[in-house]
Enzyme design. Structure first.
Site, PDB file in Angstrom:
ATOM      1  N   LYS A   1       0.805  -1.311   0.223  1.00 32.36           N
ATOM      2  CA  LYS A   1       0.037  -0.147  -0.034  1.00 32.36           C
ATOM      3  C   LYS A   1       1.022   1.344  -0.071  1.00 32.36           C
ATOM      4  O   LYS A   1       0.480   2.352  -0.627  1.00 32.36           O
ATOM      5  CB  LYS A   1      -1.045  -0.119   1.050  1.00 32.36           C
ATOM      6  N   THR A   2       2.083   1.348   0.768  1.00 26.19           N
ATOM      7  CA  THR A   2       2.821   2.535   0.688  1.00 26.19           C
ATOM      8  C   THR A   2       3.452   2.744  -0.864  1.00 26.19           C
ATOM      9  O   THR A   2       3.578   3.911  -1.088  1.00 26.19           O
ATOM     10  CB  THR A   2       4.161   2.204   1.572  1.00 26.19           C
TER      11      THR A   2
ATOM     12  N   ASP B   1      -3.826   7.473   4.762  1.00 29.30           N
ATOM     13  CA  ASP B   1      -3.278   6.313   4.853  1.00 29.30           C
ATOM     14  C   ASP B   1      -3.819   5.663   6.117  1.00 29.30           C
ATOM     15  O   ASP B   1      -4.164   6.407   7.082  1.00 29.30           O
ATOM     16  CB  ASP B   1      -1.622   6.284   5.168  1.00 29.30           C
ATOM     17  N   GLU B   2      -3.876   4.283   6.403  1.00 26.76           N
ATOM     18  CA  GLU B   2      -4.450   3.564   7.749  1.00 26.76           C
ATOM     19  C   GLU B   2      -5.715   4.491   7.937  1.00 26.76           C
ATOM     20  O   GLU B   2      -6.248   4.702   9.190  1.00 26.76           O
ATOM     21  CB  GLU B   2      -3.422   4.119   8.766  1.00 26.76           C
TER      22      GLU B   2
ATOM     23  N   GLN C   1      -7.470  -4.705  10.095  1.00 26.69           N
ATOM     24  CA  GLN C   1      -6.247  -4.323  10.854  1.00 26.69           C
ATOM     25  C   GLN C   1      -6.920  -3.104  11.899  1.00 26.69           C
ATOM     26  O   GLN C   1      -5.704  -2.589  12.204  1.00 26.69           O
ATOM     27  CB  GLN C   1      -5.318  -3.994  10.075  1.00 26.69           C
TER      28      GLN C   1
ATOM     29  N   ARG D   1       2.299 -10.945  10.798  1.00 23.43           N
ATOM     30  CA  ARG D   1       3.853 -10.157  10.889  1.00 23.43           C
ATOM     31  C   ARG D   1       4.671 -11.182  10.382  1.00 23.43           C
ATOM     32  O   ARG D   1       6.051 -10.885  10.223  1.00 23.43           O
ATOM     33  CB  ARG D   1       3.789  -9.736  12.385  1.00 23.43           C
TER      34      ARG D   1
END
Length: 740
Positions: free
Chosen positions: A35-36, A219-220, A254, A609
């Site tokens: 996504k970044t 973002d997020e 998330q 993770r």
């Protein structure tokens, strides 16, 4: 697709997201889906194709680290000066806007920002000045109440008060606001609320920024709270003909910060209110092997109301998840250490190994085991630079140079280093300030006697610092503060003060780097958001950095952290321990649906993770908060398909713990005779009987497993975990137990 080199290597959904036409869109970006890269490439695409100028973009991240990474990637993609771009956190962007319009916002030009510790200190000081019982109104609880109200966009007169206690809290909220306004300081929650109110009430300023920002990227998005979403809608001119194109990037699976006010429902509201017809799912994962992703997908699908996606990878299935059942938490930690040793001997870097846990209390046993084994480790999220005591002292002196009426900074250093100002003198000063409605600095005029003399010396020092720093560059100002305040001399006299002195010296380096990175000599005159002076900007920078929830993980040590702290990170090997009912999922969350679903999202974050290898473990008994707890294994094991897991110990029965097998299963539990217990009977010279880990049956409670035992002969008793009926002590002379 296209010959544009910016788009090289993008998969189809990433390409669609980057090249969307100028309309609002929702990007569901799964863990490890790039996504970044999508966000940064979208920015570069919009600028390089001439759809918008760099000054017409607003990009919101949730950490300063993410903002810096985005800027670095963008400048590597495009030959441009990114200094004027509006890319930052909600707090950072609001600070920037308020610095430009401080007068309209009702703030002093050099207003200071209280980090969390300073805010707590300010509230304690207020409670003391008002003679409030801090047991009935604890400062920390009041801080949470105030911040929660602000995050809902509520001022004191807008908060519902249904009883005397609630009315008093609202009154204290009002007193705190008055104190902050008088001192010219704002806390983190106030930054956003004050900025929102400025835009809401000032039509010319609001219209200016609505015309300027034609593209807004967030973002997020799943971590936004109520006020942050309202702020975004306001800047985007939501619902008007001039509505900006908003790209919201996030993952509802998330969303794990409900306790901080995050509202996962904002994603559904955004889809509806912005009439989103472009929902793009980034589901290809570039981080983890297939078995890990399949386990994550299997767990999260039990949540209701998801926007829906399914992670997949081209990296192959990889290894199964390794599952270990330990007798207690000490054995669990011992096993973790053995596995870490094996990984390191096979060539794994320590920094690529992480130990995750649901509660901070779990780390003690792990730390002890790692320390005893001589394995270097680091607890991720320790004190960061701007949170260290000596650094905060130096910053307090610098804040007083910028604003001598900052009572929080005044209180921190008025008697540090010690200068003979007693508690009685400070009480008189605070009483005078309260009586005359002034700051502590201004209250000196109303003091007499010894108090006036002792406090006067300190205020003279503040004035001396302000005079000495006039006209100096920021690094030179820091040097003056360290010398004239006596901080350097104080720590030189400490037995172990060299580390603190090194940190003080580092502030000078930080100031030098800040001036260079922010390019004060090159700030364009037309940039209306340029901070008014370097000192105020540097102090804001320090406060914002101290407010971050991320820390440098280091490079040469095994990483220990809570699952919350692990979000956004990734490791080759991940150990997730304490997977027991009441611990993970946490006991406070099990009884409510929203709480359990957040725990499941937390489990999803923990699983994703891991890149290559994931270890899951639980213990029959665990020492937490000084007490031994016996819990069932986590329900999350039942939600992971059996074929994805490799049990390193025999699996437990459906709702209880099973035996250990081999050497552990054979361990008897009698204290008087290590091989015979309870109703054991002799048979050919061999003693047989009950043992820890053995599955047994009771006429009333049904099937269970022995988890502990004590006594002998007629006094012998065992502790049995009966699953849904709980854990019970039974006297063997009375209870009719039989082997299952």
């Amino acid at each position: 697709m296209t010959a544009n080199p910016l788009l090289n290597g993008l998969n189809e959904p990433q390409f669609q997201a980057v090249t969307l036409p100028p309309r609002s869109a929702l990007i569901l970006a799964g863990a490890g889906s790039g996504k970044t890269r999508v966000l940064t490439t979208r920015l570069a695409w919009l600028i390089s194709t001439g759809q918008v100028s760099p000054h017409g973009i607003l990009a919101v991240t949730f950490t300063n680290k993410a903002a810096k990474e985005m800027l670095a990637r963008l400048t590597a993609m495009l030959p441009m000066n990114a200094r004027g771009l509006w890319i930052g956190t909600f707090h950072g962007l609001c600070n920037r806007l308020l610095r430009a319009h401080w007068r309209e916002a009702g703030l002093p030009q050099l207003f200071q920002i209280l980090d969390t510790a300073d805010q707590l200190s300010a509230i304690k000081r207020m409670l003391k000045a008002l003679n409030i019982d801090d047991e009935k109104f604890p400062a920390r609880d009041l801080m949470y109440f105030i911040n929660s109200a602000k995050e809902q966009g509520l001022r004191p007169n807008e908060v519902e008060a249904w009883d005397d206690f609630a009315r008093k809290r609202v009154e204290l909220y009002q007193s705190y606001e008055a104190q902050c306004q008088r001192e010219g300081v704002v806390d983190f929650a106030e930054l956003l609320l004050r900025c929102f109110e400025l835009l809401s009430r000032n039509e010319p300023i609001r219209a200016h920024y609505q015309r300027r920002f034609r593209h807004i990227l967030v973002d997020e998005f799943q971590d936004t709270n109520v006020l942050q979403y309202r702020w975004l809608k306001l800047l985007a001119a939501q619902g008007s003909e001039h509505e900006a194109a908003v790209m919201a990037v996030g993952d509802d699976d998330q969303s794990i910060y409900r306790f901080r006010g995050a509202e996962v429902g904002n994603m559904r509201d955004f889809e509806r209110e912005f009439h989103v017809d472009s929902v793009i799912r980034l589901e290809q994962n570039y981080r983890s092997h297939g078995n890990i992703l399949d386990a994550a997908n299997a767990v999260i699908k039990h949540n209701d109301g998801r926007l829906g996606k399914n992670l997949w990878t081209e990296a192959g299935s990889g290894e199964p998840l390794r599952v270990y059942e330990a007798f207690n938490d000490i054995e669990e930690a011992r096993w973790v250490v053995e596995e870490i040793r094996a990984l390191i001997s096979d060539g794994a870097a320590r920094s690529d190994i992480a130990l995750l846990y649901r509660s901070n209390a779990q780390s003690r046993v792990l730390e002890h085991a790692l320390f005893s084994a001589g394995i270097p480790y680091r607890v991720y999220g320790g004190l960061r630079f701007f949170e260290r005591q000596e650094v905060k002292h130096a910053l307090a002196y610098m804040r007083l140079i910028a604003n001598p009426h900052d009572d929080t900074a005044f209180t921190r250093v008025v008697n540090f280093p010690t200068r003979g100002i007693g508690a009685r003198s400070l009480e008189q000063l605070q009483d005078a300030a309260q009586a005359h409605g002034t700051s502590l600095y201004g209250a000196l005029n109303f003091l007499t006697g010894k108090a006036a003399q002792s406090v006067g010396h300190f205020i003279g020092l503040v004035d001396q610092l302000r005079f000495a720093c006039e006209g100096l560059k920021l690094p030179e100002m820091v040097e003056q503060v360290l010398e004239l305040s006596g901080l350097r001399a104080h720590y030189q006299n400490e037995k172990e003060g060299q580390d603190r002195i090194a940190n003080l010296d580092e502030i000078i380096s930080a100031a030098t780097n800040f001036i260079s990175e922010e390019g004060y000599a090159q700030v364009a005159a037309e940039d209306e958001a340029a901070p008014p002076d370097p000192l105020a900007a540097f102090l804001s920078h320090a406060s914002l950095e101290a407010g971050e929830h991320q820390a440098d993980a280091g490079q040469s040590a095994v990483q220990l952290m809570t699952v919350h702290s692990a979000k956004g990170l990734e490791f080759d090997a991940v150990f997730l321990g304490g997977l027991e009912e009441g611990l993970f999922p946490h006991e406070n969350s099990i009884l409510e649906r929203e709480g359990l679903e957040e725990e499941r999202r937390l489990m999803y974050v923990a699983i994703t993770r891991a890149r290559k290898r994931l270890y899951l473990s639980f213990a029959q008994s665990r020492m937490l908060h000084g007490q031994t707890r016996y819990n069932l294994r986590s329900r999350f094991f039942e939600e992971i398909p059996a074929e994805l897991m490799k049990w390193l110990t025999p699996p437990a029965n459906a709702r209880g713990f099973g035996g250990f097998g081999n050497d552990r299963a054979a361990q008897p539990v009698a204290s008087s005779n290590p091989r015979t217990f309870g109703s054991a009977r002799k048979s050919g010279g061999n003693a047989t009987g009950f043992h820890v880990g053995q599955q047994v049956t009771h006429a009333k409670f049904g099937a269970g497993v022995i988890v502990n035992a004590e006594g002998s002969g007629s006094d012998a008793r065992v502790q049995v975990n009966f699953g849904r009926d709980g854990v019970k002590w039974l006297a063997l002379a009375v209870a009719k137990l039989s082997a299952a």
